[in-house]
Design a protein around this motif. Structure first.
Motif, mmCIF file in Angstrom:
data_model
loop_
_atom_site.group_PDB
_atom_site.id
_atom_site.type_symbol
_atom_site.label_atom_id
_atom_site.label_comp_id
_atom_site.label_asym_id
_atom_site.label_seq_id
_atom_site.Cartn_x
_atom_site.Cartn_y
_atom_site.Cartn_z
ATOM 1 N N PHE A 38 -1.240 -1.912 -5.440
ATOM 2 C CA PHE A 38 -2.560 -2.004 -4.810
ATOM 3 C C PHE A 38 -3.155 -3.403 -5.012
ATOM 4 O O PHE A 38 -3.739 -3.978 -4.093
ATOM 5 C CB PHE A 38 -3.515 -0.946 -5.372
ATOM 6 C CG PHE A 38 -3.189 0.468 -4.955
ATOM 7 C CD1 PHE A 38 -2.514 0.764 -3.783
ATOM 8 C CD2 PHE A 38 -3.588 1.532 -5.752
ATOM 9 C CE1 PHE A 38 -2.225 2.072 -3.407
ATOM 10 C CE2 PHE A 38 -3.322 2.846 -5.387
ATOM 11 C CZ PHE A 38 -2.639 3.116 -4.217
ATOM 12 N N GLY B 213 2.254 1.715 -3.383
ATOM 13 C CA GLY B 213 1.229 2.229 -4.290
ATOM 14 C C GLY B 213 1.054 3.725 -4.131
ATOM 15 O O GLY B 213 0.997 4.464 -5.118
ATOM 16 N N GLN C 128 -6.395 4.238 -2.266
ATOM 17 C CA GLN C 128 -7.085 4.209 -3.552
ATOM 18 C C GLN C 128 -7.974 5.442 -3.724
ATOM 19 O O GLN C 128 -8.031 6.008 -4.819
ATOM 20 C CB GLN C 128 -7.914 2.929 -3.675
ATOM 21 C CG GLN C 128 -7.053 1.696 -3.864
ATOM 22 C CD GLN C 128 -7.856 0.415 -3.829
ATOM 23 O OE1 GLN C 128 -8.733 0.234 -2.998
ATOM 24 N NE2 GLN C 128 -7.539 -0.492 -4.737
ATOM 25 N N VAL D 137 0.845 -1.200 0.000
ATOM 26 C CA VAL D 137 0.000 0.000 0.000
ATOM 27 C C VAL D 137 0.882 1.252 0.000
ATOM 28 O O VAL D 137 0.641 2.190 -0.768
ATOM 29 C CB VAL D 137 -0.969 0.014 1.204
ATOM 30 C CG1 VAL D 137 -1.675 1.362 1.323
ATOM 31 C CG2 VAL D 137 -1.982 -1.114 1.089
ATOM 32 N N LEU E 57 -5.593 0.570 2.463
ATOM 33 C CA LEU E 57 -5.653 0.404 1.011
ATOM 34 C C LEU E 57 -6.789 1.243 0.428
ATOM 35 O O LEU E 57 -6.611 1.940 -0.570
ATOM 36 C CB LEU E 57 -5.829 -1.072 0.646
ATOM 37 C CG LEU E 57 -6.050 -1.393 -0.837
ATOM 38 C CD1 LEU E 57 -4.911 -0.860 -1.700
ATOM 39 C CD2 LEU E 57 -6.229 -2.895 -1.013
#
Length: 118
Positions: free
Chosen positions: A73, A57, A101, A54, A97
């Motif tokens: 992710f 990402g 996102q 995470v 996460l």
């Protein structure tokens, strides 16, 4: 830098530290390699690797590399799904996460993660 770790947990801590250092130094490829080195030998380590994915990402989103972010992710999502025995930890990493996102503009994926967490 040599890896002084002897146990899986020590290797995870060593790799996680290297990941954070790599992100801080903006050496994302090296940091991503360290995430890959985190063992997945038990649920705790798998969740730690998911959390590191995470972070990677998020770092790739900030670097303007959405494809690399999506790969991390997706890896985090797969690792989280493979951990059935740590509900609080799974919830924690899943919400991290979902937050990452959402910040990346991936609202549908974020919503899906939040539904999974519940």
């Amino acid at each position: 830098m040599d890896d002084p770790a002897t146990t899986a947990f020590q290797r995870m801590l060593w790799s996680a530290s290297a990941v954070l250092f790599g992100i801080g130094q903006r050496d994302l490829p090296a940091a991503a390699m360290r995430v890959a080195e985190i063992p997945e030998s038990d649920s705790d380590l798998s969740l730690a690797k998911a959390e590191a994915a995470v972070f990677m990402g998020r770092a790739f989103v900030q670097a303007g590399k959405p494809l690399e972010a999506d790969l991390h992710f997706a890896k985090a999502k797969a690792l989280i799904a493979a951990v059935p025995d740590l509900p609080f930890g799974t919830f924690w990493v899943t919400t991290a996460l979902a937050t990452a996102q959402a910040k990346a503009g991936q609202m549908a994926e974020s919503r899906q993660q939040l539904q999974f967490a519940m």
